[in-house]
Design an enzyme around this catalytic site. Structure first.
Site, PDB file in Angstrom:
ATOM      1  CB  SER A 105      -0.898  -0.001   1.224  1.00  0.00           C
ATOM      2  OG  SER A 105      -0.129   0.343   2.356  1.00  0.00           O
ATOM      3  CE  LYS A 106      -1.345   6.814  -3.143  1.00  0.00           C
ATOM      4  NZ  LYS A 106      -2.804   7.048  -3.127  1.00  0.00           N
TER       5      LYS A 106
END
Ligand code: GLU
Length: 476
Positions: free
Chosen positions: A253-254
């Site tokens: 994820s980011k």
């Protein structure tokens, strides 16, 4: 069998990331392998989440990586337009049809009420979902409230009992209990359809035969099937691609960094390597080959080779793969790809021959284009030697090597790699030196470092005069 039609349907909510590139790639490769069509559809009905520039980034990235669509924005096709914000009037009719068929209902609950329900569910550790208050409302009453201008959304009237069973090409039988499913909003208070309605309607209208998308959509599939079936449509085949995981097996994820394709390009990953790497995140070829081109992927692609297990994103492997492409692709191409990196690092690359040589002699030693200027800087200026380097040059063996080579090189009529190589060999035999004692002083004198390009190739670029001058400089 009817023609295979697949789609990549991104929402322009950010830069295209590697997961998105993989979805696009698998759809493209599957369509190509089947002689089918690959459709690009922009799902931009959520205006709040739309990011400026994201759609351009998407088009550019797909184009750059050779993922060409047969129908889509800017290209047209028989089901145009392919941008959902230009198709808004279509969705409303289907929402109305769902209401008529008793598969959807108006919901007038306020945001405040919904917050309260959720707070209670959270406290009771129950699944977060709408409690169904408006489900039972009489349609006449609902229509009156709508006509009176009250704010509303439209929700799916999902069955509340039993479970949803469907077949997925990767996971086979999937069963999701009805209790886990929310009465999904399909039309928002602003009148815009949500993803669930728009994507399903478009997949049907655009005659999509297979939906290949990330595993995160698996839990939404029953809602989509419910829409299909309520409207009397035949659902497509489902193909949910495995999650992409970090090395610690957590979901990518980011928070774990910038996984946009643009960020990887900026670090100097080549498109060939990115395509090859991303292709292997969840799919594997029949044979053991690890390096293949987009074309080879398209020929060999099959849904059977997509795995269920999360695909671990192995950065070391990506670096290795990029290094392979850096070494093996045509030098002119690599030099062109590297240009920006050199210019950004402030190099004068106007002498193209010199620049090409510099890239050619250094590309074996790096794994990313970003590292090339640092590696190649000696082609512009040989660095000062470290103290350790100076000590090595002062050693008696180093002195003999320099003296020997200056003499031999001076006598050479023809300055070729082969002749240089012969001189180095005879130096090794005559002085009975090898390994570090032989190569370190030559490299340090010519290159300023003990590691670096092949000596004969380097001397060819340097030329006779510069090579001899550099060696002489160190003779006491
Ligand atoms: N617009 C959705 C997304 O952003 C598409 C999901 C799907 O492929 O159904 O990923």
């Amino acid at each position: 069998m009817s023609e295979v039609r697949v789609r990549f349907a991104p929402s322009p909510t950010g830069m295209l990331h590697l997961g998105g590139l993989r979805t696009a790639l698998y759809n493209f490769a599957f369509a190509r392998s089947q002689g089918g069509k690959f459709i690009l559809r922009l799902e931009d009905t959520d205006k709040k989440r739309t990011v400026e520039g994201a759609a351009e980034d998407l088009f550019n990235t797909l184009q750059l990586h050779g993922i060409k669509f047969d129908e889509g924005p800017g290209k047209g096709g028989k089901f145009k337009p392919y941008v959902q914000s230009q198709r808004l009037e279509i969705y409303n009719d289907y929402a109305m049809e769902l209401i008529e068929k008793g598969a959807a209902y108006y919901c007038f609950c306020s945001a405040k009420r919904l917050d309260e329900i959720r707070a209670v569910q959270r406290e009771n550790k129950e699944p977060i979902k709408y409690d169904g208050l408006c489900r039972a409302m009489d349609i006449e009453e609902a229509e009156k409230r709508v006509a009176a201008g009250e704010s509303y959304v439209i929700r799916l009237k999902m069955p509340q009992e039993g479970s949803f069973v469907f077949y997925d090409k990767v996971r086979d039988k999937v069963e999701i209990p009805a209790q886990q499913l929310d009465d999904q909003v399909i039309v928002k208070a602003d009148g815009f359809p949500t993803y669930h309605l728009a994507a399903t309607v478009d997949d049907h209208l655009m005659e999509i035969t297979h939906v290949l998308r990330g595993e995160e959509w698996l839990s939404s599939t029953p809602k989509h099937i419910f829409i299909y079936e309520s409207l009397g449509w035949k659902p497509p085949k489902w193909v949910h691609l495995p999650l992409i995981l970090n090395e610690d097996k957590s979901k990518l994820s980011k928070r774990h960094g910038d996984f946009s394709v643009a960020a990887f390009r900026k670090k100097g990953y080549l498109r060939e390597a990115l395509i090859n790497f991303v292709a292997l995140l969840g799919w594997h070829p029949k044979s053991d080959i690890e390096l293949f081109s987009l074309e080879e992927l398209c020929t060999g692609f099959s849904l059977k080779q997509i795995g269920k297990a999360g695909a671990v994103f192995d950065m070391t492997k990506l670096d290795w793969m990029n290094g392979q492409y850096l070494r093996n692709l045509d030098n002119t191409y690599i030099a062109a790809e590297a240009k920006l990196f050199f210019l950004e690092a402030g190099f004068d690359i106007s002498d193209n021959d010199h620049y090409q040589h510099a890239v050619n002699l250094t590309r074996n030693y790096v794994s990313r284009l970003e590292e090339l200027p640092e590696q190649a800087k000696v082609f512009w200026q040989i660095p000062e030697l470290s103290e350790e380097g100076i000590e090595i040059m002062a050693q008696e063996s180093s002195q003999s090597v320099c003296r020997y080579l200056v003499e031999e090189f001076t006598e050479l009529d023809e300055w070729t790699q082969e002749n240089v190589s012969d001189c180095v060999k005879s130096c090794m035999q005559d002085l009975e030196l090898k390994g570090k004692q032989l190569f370190f002083p030559i490299r340090l004198a010519l290159y300023g470092d003990t590691k670096g390009p092949d000596i004969p190739r380097l001397t060819e670029v340097w030329g006779k005069e510069k090579t001899i001058t550099n060696l002489k400089k160190w003779i006491k």
